[in-house]
Write an enzyme that holds these catalytic residues in place. Structure first.
Site, PDB file in Angstrom:
ATOM      1  N   ASP A 573       0.777  -1.236   0.000  1.00 53.57           N
ATOM      2  CA  ASP A 573       0.000   0.000   0.000  1.00 53.57           C
ATOM      3  C   ASP A 573       0.812   1.292   0.000  1.00 53.57           C
ATOM      4  O   ASP A 573       0.646   2.149  -0.861  1.00 53.57           O
ATOM      5  CB  ASP A 573      -0.947   0.003   1.204  1.00 53.57           C
ATOM      6  CG  ASP A 573      -1.864  -1.205   1.221  1.00 53.57           C
ATOM      7  OD1 ASP A 573      -1.673  -2.108   0.386  1.00 53.57           O
ATOM      8  OD2 ASP A 573      -2.756  -1.266   2.071  1.00 53.57           O
ATOM      9  N   GLU A 785       0.267  -9.727  11.524  1.00 50.39           N
ATOM     10  CA  GLU A 785       0.262  -9.309  10.126  1.00 50.39           C
ATOM     11  C   GLU A 785       1.678  -9.044   9.621  1.00 50.39           C
ATOM     12  O   GLU A 785       2.027  -9.370   8.484  1.00 50.39           O
ATOM     13  CB  GLU A 785      -0.600  -8.055   9.988  1.00 50.39           C
ATOM     14  CG  GLU A 785      -0.744  -7.539   8.568  1.00 50.39           C
ATOM     15  CD  GLU A 785      -1.601  -6.276   8.506  1.00 50.39           C
ATOM     16  OE1 GLU A 785      -2.014  -5.913   7.389  1.00 50.39           O
ATOM     17  OE2 GLU A 785      -1.859  -5.661   9.564  1.00 50.39           O
TER      18      GLU A 785
END
Length: 818
Positions: A573, A785
C-alpha cells in the site's frame, strides 16, 4: 512440447483405465462436497456454522457468551471476532475442515475458559459441537451465559421450519428440535448437558420465565438477511426485559442480576424459525449440540460424541504429521499445528451481492483518491475462500489467497482446487475479478464504508494463477509417473470413496487436467483483462536511446488507481513510488506480476497441450524478462526500479528517471524467479542486497524497505520497513531455486563464493524468521500481520493467520544440511 507418441500413450492409458472423465468429475465433486458440506464457515464469528453451497435455505448457527454476574456483562457479549474484545487467546489448536477441530478461548475479563469442539460423521452429513467451559479464577464468582442461536432460513411462504419439540425426557436440561428445508431435507437437533453446574442463587428468580438455573429458549422470526444482527437483537430484547423488571422491582438486588439477564419472550412473539437457547453456569459445564439428517445411515448418538472427538483429533494429527513431517518432539510442533489450524480455521463460505461501481471514470492525470459513488449491487455470488484475519479482514482478498493456497498445496490439494474453482467462477464477462470480495451485509458490516465498493479498473497481484499453475504442473508430473508405472504394470487407479482426505487429485490427475481445459477460456479472458487494464504508456520513453533499440512495446505496465500516497492495487500500500506521480510512470512490480501470470498461462497451456498458445506465452514471457532489464534495471544502483518521465531532462537518455527504493519491489523479479539462471551478474547484486545488514537483512527477516531509504520508518510504517512473511517466503523459495537446486552448481568454480553466500543467507534467514515468529507466539499467543523491523515484535493485525502461516511451511520444509 508433448510428442505424438506420448499423446498416443496417454490416449492408450485412458482407454485401458476405462474411466469416463466427465463421470469421474461428477463423482469427485460429489465426494468433495460431502466431506466439505459442514464446517465453521462463518469465521467472522468466534464460532459460527453453516453449510457450503446451500444458499436458498441454509441452516445457520452461532454462539455468544457473557458473564451475567453483573449488569456490565450485557455490554460485553462476545459474538463476532473483535480485536477490541482483548481476549487472552482464541483460535483452533487442531482443525481440518473435512474432519473437525477444537477452538479454545481464554477470556479473562469474563473469567471464562471456553472450548468449542466440532466433529462430523463419516458421511459428512451429520455433525456435533461440544461446548465446554470453566472458571479461570475459581476464587471469583461468575455466571457464564452461553447463548446458542439457530435459524432455518427460508422465505415466509416456504415449507422450511425449525421447531422445538415437546420434552418427554426426565432430564430437564435436554432440548430437541426438528427442522426441514428443501435443500437439506429433514433433520433433528439435540442439546444435552453433561452434569453441568447451572447458576442457582439462594433467592427465587425474578419470574419463572427467566430462571438461570435451567435452559431458556426464545423462538421468534428474524429475516434471513438480518440474522447477522443476532447479537443486537439479543441485547435489545434483554434491555427491554430488564426495563420491565425494573418497573416492577426498582430496587433490583445484585444477586438477581443473572435472572434479569436471562432472555424471555417479553413481547409475546409467535414461534418462528430462529431459536435462542441461553444456559447460565456458575462452574464447569459441558454440553453437546448434535445435528442428524433424517434417514442418514451414520447418525451421531449422544453417547458417541466424546469417542468421535478422540478419533477426529487422531486423524487430524496423523494428517498434519504426514504432510509436514515435523517431529513430535520438535520445539515448533504445537506452534506449527496451531498456526496452520488457524489458517484453515479462516476458511469461509460467503453468499450475497457485492457493490460494484462500473460508471466512475478514472482520470489518469489525477492522483487524488477516487470516490466510487456510483455503486450498484450485483449478484448474488458465492465465494469459498480463506481470510487473512478473522477479526480484521473476514472477507476474500485476491492477492492474499494465492499465498494461502501455496501453503495448502502439500496438505490438501483437493481443497486448493475447491477454493481456486470458487474464485475463478467470479471472473466476469470482461475478465475481471475484484481485489476484495465482500458478499452480503454480514461481510460488509466488517468493512469500512470507503472500501466496500469495487471497481473493474483496479487489479491486484495475480497470485491465484501462481497457485493454479503449480498444482497443474504437479498433476502433469504425476500423470507422467502414472503412465510409466502402468507401462511397468505397477499402476493402480485409485477409486473415489467416502474417506475423502484431500489427495484425490494427486491420484487422479486427469480430473484436474480436464478441469483446466474447461476453465482455460475464462482464465485467458482474465489474463487479457489484466494486461489491457494495467497497460502503461511506453511511447513517452521512445526517445531514450537505450530503450528505443531494445524494448518490446506491448510489455510495460503500471497500477491503475494509485494515489499520491498509496498504491493499494499493488498490495504494498504505502511502499514509496515516484513523487510527484506521473501518468507515464511504469511500475517494475506490475510488469513482474504480468510475467508471473504469463508464465502460469504458459504452464497451463502446456498441461492441456495447446501448442500454439505455449509458443505465444513463451514469447511474451521472454519479452517481459527482457523489458525488466531494458526498462527497469538501474546499472548505477544495481536494482530493479520503477521509472517515471523526467520533464527536466537535458538529454534524451535522461528522459527516463529511475525511482529506486531498495526493498520488496526491487527484489520481486528475483523472488518470483523471473531472472534467468544465466544472468549471474544480476543474481549476485540481488543476493548482495538481501544479505546486507545495513539495508535489508535484519535479525527477524528481510525488511520491506532499506534502512537507508529516505522513506524508511515514515508515515504509516506499513510497507516501509516492517517484515512480511509472504515476500520473505518467496525470497527463500527463490534462493532455493537459484542456488540450492540450480544448474549453475555444475558451472565453473568462479560461482563457488556466490553459492556459499546464498546457502549462508538461506539458513540464516529461514531460522531468523522461524525463531522470531515462534518467540512472539510463545509470548503473546498469536501470529501477526507483520513484524517490527527494529525489535521483531508483532505489529499490525493480531491473529493474522493468513500468509503469516507460511512459517509452518518454512518449518516443515527441511532441506538437507547445506
Amino acid at each position: 512440447m508433448i510428442t505424438l507418441s506420448r499423446l498416443l500413450l496417454f490416449a492408450a492409458l485412458n482407454a485401458i483405465l476405462g474411466h469416463s472423465i466427465a463421470l469421474d468429475l461428477d463423482d469427485y465433486s460429489k465426494a468433495n462436497n460431502q466431506s466439505l458440506l459442514w464446517a465453521p464457515y462463518r469465521s467472522n464469528c468466534y464460532f459460527g456454522l453453516r453449510p457450503r453451497y446451500v444458499n436458498d435455505e441454509p441452516f445457520v448457527l452461532g454462539a455468544m457468551w457473557f458473564n451475567s454476574i453483573n449488569a456490565q456483562g450485557l455490554a460485553k457479549v462476545r459474538h463476532f471476532v473483535e480485536q477490541g474484545d482483548k481476549l487472552d487467546k482464541y483460535g483452533w489448536i487442531w482443525y481440518d475442515p473435512r474432519i473437525g477441530g477444537r477452538e479454545t478461548i481464554r477470556d479473562s475479563e469474563s473469567n471464562l475458559q471456553l472450548n468449542f469442539t466440532f466433529v462430523k460423521s463419516h458421511s459428512g452429513e451429520n455433525w456435533a459441537v461440544q461446548v465446554e467451559g470453566d472458571l479461570i479464577d475459581k476464587n471469583k464468582e461468575a455466571a457464564h451465559s452461553i447463548v446458542i442461536y439457530m435459524k432455518q432460513n427460508g422465505k415466509e411462504d416456504s415449507s422450511c421450519y425449525l421447531n422445538q419439540n415437546d420434552i418427554f425426557t426426565k432430564n430437564r436440561n435436554e432440548l430437541s428440535f426438528t427442522g426441514f428445508s428443501n435443500e437439506l431435507k429433514g433433520y433433528t437437533i439435540k442439546l444435552a448437558d453433561e452434569n453441568s453446574k447451572f447458576y442457582k442463587d439462594a433467592v427465587p428468580p425474578l419470574s419463572p420465565d427467566c430462571d438461570p438455573s435451567k435452559p431458556t429458549v426464545l423462538s421468534m422470526n428474524i429475516p434471513d438477511d438480518q440474522l447477522w444482527k443476532a447479537k443486537d437483537v439479543f441485547q435489545s430484547l434483554l434491555k427491554d426485559s430488564i426495563q420491565a423488571h425494573v418497573e416492577t422491582n426498582p430496587q433490583l438486588s445484585a444477586n438477581l442480576i443473572p435472572s434479569a439477564l436471562t432472555i424471555r419472550n417479553i413481547h409475546n412473539f409467535p414461534p418462528g424459525n430462529v431459536q435462542y437457547i441461553q444456559q447460565t453456569f456458575e462452574g464447569h459445564f459441558k454440553f453437546n449440540i448434535i445435528f442428524n439428517k433424517k434417514g442418514s445411515k451414520d447418525q451421531i448418538a449422544e453417547n458417541s460424541v466424546d469417542h468421535l472427538i478422540v478419533l477426529a483429533e487422531g486423524l487430524v494429527q496423523q494428517k498434519f504429521n504426514k504432510k509436514f513431517g515435523i517431529a513430535d518432539n520438535s520445539l515448533y510442533r504445537d506452534f506449527a499445528q496451531e498456526t496452520f489450524s488457524n489458517l484453515l480455521g479462516g476458511l469461509s463460505y460467503f453468499h450475497g451481492t457485492h457493490l460494484v461501481d462500473r460508471e466512475t471514470a478514472f482520470d489518469n492525470e489525477n492522483f487524488d483518491r477516487i470516490e466510487l459513488l456510483n455503486s450498484n449491487e450485483e449478484g448474488p455470488l458465492e465465494l469459498f475462500s480463506m481470510v487473512p484475519s478473522r477479526a480484521f479482514f473476514p472477507r476474500g482478498f485476491y492477492w492474499d489467497e494465492g499465498f494461502h493456497l501455496l501453503q495448502l498445496l502439500d496438505y490438501d490439494s483437493d481443497l486448493v482446487f475447491e477454493v481456486l474453482h470458487s474464485w475463478f467462477n467470479l471472473i466476469d464477462k470482461d475478465g475481471w475479478i475484484p481485489r476484495e470480495v465482500i458478499l452480503g451485509d454480514e461481510a460488509r458490516s466488517k468493512v469500512p464504508e470507503e472500501f466496500r465498493v469495487q471497481n473493474p479498473n483496479i487489479a491486484n497481484p495475480p497470485t491465484l494463477l501462481l497457485a493454479f499453475s503449480e498444482i497443474l504442473s504437479r498433476a502433469k508430473t504425476i500423470q507422467e509417473e502414472m503412465l510409466e508405472s502402468h507401462l511397468q504394470e505397477n499402476y493402480q487407479y485409485e477409486e473415489l470413496d467416502s474417506s475423502f482426505q484431500g489427495d484425490k487429485l494427486n491420484n487422479n490427475p486427469e480430473l484436474l487436467i480436464s478441469y483446466a481445459k474447461e476453465i482455460y477460456p475464462k482464465l485467458l479472458k482474465h489474463y487479457e483483462w489484466f494486461r489491457n487494464s494495467q497497460k502503461g504508456m511506453l511511447e513517452e520513453y521512445m526517445e531514450v536511446p537505450s530503450i528505443n533499440s531494445k524494448v518490446h512495446m506491448e510489455e510495460a505496465y503500471r497500477w491503475i488507481g494509485r494515489t499520491f500516497t498509496h498504491c493499494l492495487p499493488s498490495g504494498m500500500d504505502d511502499y514509496p513510488r515516484a513523487i510527484p506521480p506521473d501518468i507515464a510512470e511504469l511500475h517494475v512490480d506490475a510488469l513482474t506480476w504480468v510475467g508471473v501470470m504469463t508464465r502460469s498461462m504458459k504452464q497451463i497451456a502446456s498441461v492441456i497441450d495447446l501448442v500454439e498458445e505455449i509458443k505465444r506465452f513463451a514469447t511474451i514471457e521472454e519479452n517481459i524478462v527482457e523489458n525488466l532489464k531494458t526498462l527497469h534495471w538501474d546499472d548505477d544502483q544495481k536494482l530493479f526500479c520503477d521509472i517515471t518521465f523526467n520533464d527536466d531532462a537535458n538529454t534524451d537518455e535522461a528522459l527516463r528517471k529511475f525511482v529506486c527504493h531498495e526493498g520488496y519491489v526491487s527484489l520481486l523479479p528475483f523472488a518470483v524467479k523471473l531472472i534467468p539462471h544465466t544472468d549471474v551478474e544480476r543474481l549476485k547484486h540481488i543476493l548482495d542486497s538481501m544479505s546486507n545488514t545495513t539495508t535489508l537483512l535484519s535479525p527477524y527477516g528481510i525488511r520491506s524497505l532499506s534502512k537507508t531509504d529516505e522513506y524508511y520508518d515514515t508515515g504509516e510504517v506499513y510497507w516501509r520497513g516492517p517484515i512480511w512473511l509472504n515476500i520473505n517466503y518467496l525470497c527463500l523459495d527463490a534462493l532455493e531455486y537459484y542456488f540450492l537446486e540450480s544448474p549453475l552448481k555444475k558451472s565453473e568454480g568462479q560461482n563457488e563464493e556466490l553459492f556459499l553466500q546464498a546457502r549462508t543467507l538461506y539458513k540464516q534467514l529461514r531460522q531468523n524468521i522461524i525463531d522470531n515468529v515462534y518467540k512472539i507466539w510463545k509470548k503473546d499467543g498469536y501470529v501477526y500481520e507483520q513484524y517490527n523491523h527494529k525489535n521483531g515484535k508483532g505489529s499490525g493485525v493480531q491473529h493474522f493467520t493468513g500468509w503469516t502461516a507460511l512459517v509452518v511451511n518454512m518449518i516443515g520444509k527441511l532441506p538437507e544440511e547445506l
